[in-house]
Scaffold this motif. Structure first.
Motif, short mmCIF file in Angstrom:
data_model
loop_
_atom_site.label_atom_id
_atom_site.label_comp_id
_atom_site.label_asym_id
_atom_site.label_seq_id
_atom_site.Cartn_x
_atom_site.Cartn_y
_atom_site.Cartn_z
N PRO A 62 0.75 -1.15 -0.15
CA PRO A 62 -0.02 -0.01 -0.09
C PRO A 62 0.87 1.23 0.10
CG PRO A 62 -0.01 -1.11 2.14
CD PRO A 62 0.46 -2.06 1.21
N ALA A 63 2.07 1.12 0.08
CA ALA A 63 3.02 2.41 0.26
C ALA A 63 4.40 2.20 -0.58
CB ALA A 63 3.17 2.84 1.49
N PRO A 64 4.77 3.06 -1.29
CA PRO A 64 4.25 4.46 -1.32
C PRO A 64 3.26 4.38 -2.25
CG PRO A 64 6.46 3.74 -2.67
CD PRO A 64 6.17 2.80 -1.75
N PRO A 65 2.31 5.49 -2.17
CA PRO A 65 1.17 5.49 -3.13
C PRO A 65 1.52 5.27 -4.48
CG PRO A 65 1.02 7.10 -1.28
CD PRO A 65 2.42 6.59 -1.36
N ALA A 66 2.46 5.81 -5.06
CA ALA A 66 2.53 5.64 -6.69
C ALA A 66 2.85 4.20 -7.08
CB ALA A 66 3.77 6.71 -7.00
N VAL A 67 3.58 3.58 -6.35
CA VAL A 67 3.89 2.16 -6.34
C VAL A 67 2.71 1.30 -6.23
CG1 VAL A 67 5.11 0.23 -5.64
CG2 VAL A 67 6.32 2.44 -5.73
N PHE A 68 1.92 1.56 -5.18
CA PHE A 68 0.72 0.85 -4.89
C PHE A 68 -0.36 1.06 -6.32
CE2 PHE A 68 -3.55 0.75 -2.38
CZ PHE A 68 -3.54 -0.44 -2.73
N TYR A 69 -0.34 2.24 -6.56
CA TYR A 69 -1.45 2.61 -7.84
C TYR A 69 -0.88 1.82 -8.97
CZ TYR A 69 -3.85 5.14 -11.42
OH TYR A 69 -4.71 5.24 -12.61
N SER A 70 0.22 2.13 -9.21
CA SER A 70 1.08 1.33 -10.46
C SER A 70 0.85 -0.40 -10.35
CB SER A 70 2.52 1.36 -10.62
OG SER A 70 3.08 0.78 -11.53
N GLY A 71 0.96 -0.90 -9.16
CA GLY A 71 0.59 -2.49 -9.03
C GLY A 71 -0.93 -2.76 -9.15
N VAL A 72 -1.72 -1.69 -8.57
CA VAL A 72 -3.15 -2.07 -8.76
C VAL A 72 -3.62 -2.11 -10.15
CG1 VAL A 72 -5.53 -1.22 -8.12
CG2 VAL A 72 -3.65 -1.54 -6.25
N SER A 73 -3.04 -1.18 -11.05
CA SER A 73 -3.45 -0.83 -12.44
C SER A 73 -2.87 -2.09 -13.03
CB SER A 73 -2.72 0.41 -12.98
OG SER A 73 -3.20 1.56 -12.33
#
Length: 451
Positions: A62-73
């Motif tokens: 879940p952190a850092p947010p940019a990495v989390f977002y990339s992984g979820v995408s």
């Protein structure tokens, strides 16, 4: 002249002076190698993709947010692909669809099952899930092909699914004399021809509406089924090495509308020969025609196509693309300010606006501004409301998703998708589409009220 070097092998890339379309990032050999490696990846099977999804889930943090977002995408993309594979497997395992219109079957007599991607023929036995995973990797390029043939994004999706069902039913007739890609293109083209025979759609001319000033020019062609195609759905050069198949000029709305004027077989020949770059013999094999018939159809199709294309078609360059984005930003800002004067300065004198499938059309800046003045004036009883826009891309062109907040309401609702054609520093054509395809463009159907 060269345009840099290939990052894969270091060889110089061919220059693109005087040529249209996208610039190559890799040389042809490296692009084809990456294409074959992607085809051979374990995730190209249903089980392999399930394992890949599991790996992506385990690596989520879940952190850092940019990495989390990339992984979820990345995970969402994989799950979406797995869902489509499951859908295709479900459909192929279910009851068949209606019989095709063509008298002869698309494929030959039953024989060995030889599924080939690239390289030597390899005989394999596939269940529904593995078959679905194999053909799923061709979905996006086949959807572009069916879209060119039909002119409709919705119909293209249905035709791709029909192609996969036909391929599953005809799998015993595939003798492995061609690649899976060529085999699927043949089935898809025949599915499109069957569809066109069933629907018998032909472009018409717009007609004047009572009490409306359409401008003094001749009414444009009316293609009621024409729909936009989201750029984000186009296959990448890694997925489809032949850049011609996704080049901008063969996806522009003016090109799509123009080829709808061609009879079905002429349209198929032109798309296969001039867009996909197939040889005359290959095209003849796909369409069960003679080479002479293919050449004759192409000679008839090209002049007809030219007659229905605009006389001026802008070159696509990096500078032009930047200028177009600036014009789009000004267009959206002016509409949100209800600044009709600024909107008018962005329009060419002979601008054309159409709204398929609706009957509204305007040719000329004066007629269009007169139409807009009623809906953009807060003092008018016909005032539509306040606007907000989100940028998008459709058919290799800039577009704007328009949202309207009606008087007395607090929410902006999807209203129209405007696809713009720009020449120089003016908008020369606007094609306005209904909002049901917003999700395909990554656009929400509602926006919150002003903050």
């Amino acid at each position: 002249m060269v345009d840099g070097v290939c990052p894969g092998c270091g060889k110089p890339l061919a220059g693109r002076t005087g040529r249209k379309g996208r610039s190559s990032v890799y040389c042809s050999a490296c692009r084809q190698r990456a294409y074959r490696e992607r085809r051979a990846a374990p995730s190209d099977t249903a089980q392999g993709l399930i394992e890949e999804v599991g790996r992506q889930v385990r690596e989520l943090v879940p952190a850092p947010p940019a990495v989390f977002y990339s992984g979820v995408s990345e995970l969402a993309t994989s799950v979406g692909r797995l869902r489509r594979i499951a859908r295709t497997a479900r459909d192929t395992a279910g009851p068949g669809t209606a019989d095709p219109v063509t008298e002869e079957p698309v494929m030959g007599e039953p024989g060995a099952v030889d599924f080939v991607t690239t390289g030597p023929v390899t005989e394999v036995a596939l269940d529904e899930s593995d078959f679905a995973a194999l053909v799923e990797s061709y979905r996006r390029e086949l959807r572009v092909h069916c879209y060119r043939m039909s002119g409709s994004y919705d119909d293209a999706e249905d035709l791709v699914q029909e192609t996969f069902l036909r391929a599953w039913r005809a799998r015993d007739g595939f003798a492995g004399r061609a690649s899976v890609r060529t085999w699927l293109y043949r089935i898809a083209t025949n599915a499109c021809l069957d569809f066109q025979r069933r629907t018998a759609r032909r472009p018409q001319r717009y007609e004047p509406l009572p009490g409306m000033n359409h401008g003094g020019a001749e009414p444009p062609a009316r293609v009621t089924w024409l729909q936009p195609y989201p750029d984000d759905d186009l296959p990448s050069t890694e997925e489809q090495p032949d850049a011609l198949a996704v080049s901008r000029e063969t996806l522009e709305l003016v090109f799509l509308a123009a080829i709808q004027h061609l009879p079905p077989r002429q349209r198929a020949v032109l798309v296969l020969r001039d867009v996909l770059g197939l040889a005359a013999a290959e095209t003849a094999a796909v369409l069960d025609m003679t080479v002479a018939s293919v050449n004759s159809a192409l000679q008839r199709a090209r002049p007809t196509l030219r007659d229905h294309l605009p006389r001026r078609r802008a070159e696509w360059t990096a500078e032009a693309d930047v200028r177009e984005r600036e014009i789009l930003a000004r267009y959206m800002a002016a509409a949100e300010r209800l600044d009709l004067t600024e909107v008018a300065t962005l329009l060419s004198e002979d601008i054309t606006l159409t709204m398929p499938p609706n009957p509204f059309w305007f040719v000329g800046r004066e007629a269009l501004v007169e139409f807009l003045s009623v809906s953009l004036d807060p003092a008018s009883p016909m005032f539509l409301g306040h606007w907000r826009h989100l940028p998008a891309r459709a058919n290799g062109q800039l577009a704007a998703g328009g949202y309207v907040r009606r008087p007395g309401t607090t929410v902006y609702r999807a209203q129209v998708l405007d696809v713009l054609r720009v020449e120089g520093d003016r908008i020369v054509e606007i094609t306005s589409f209904e909002p049901h395809l917003f999700p395909a463009f990554g656009l929400p159907l509602r926006l919150p009220a002003d903050r």
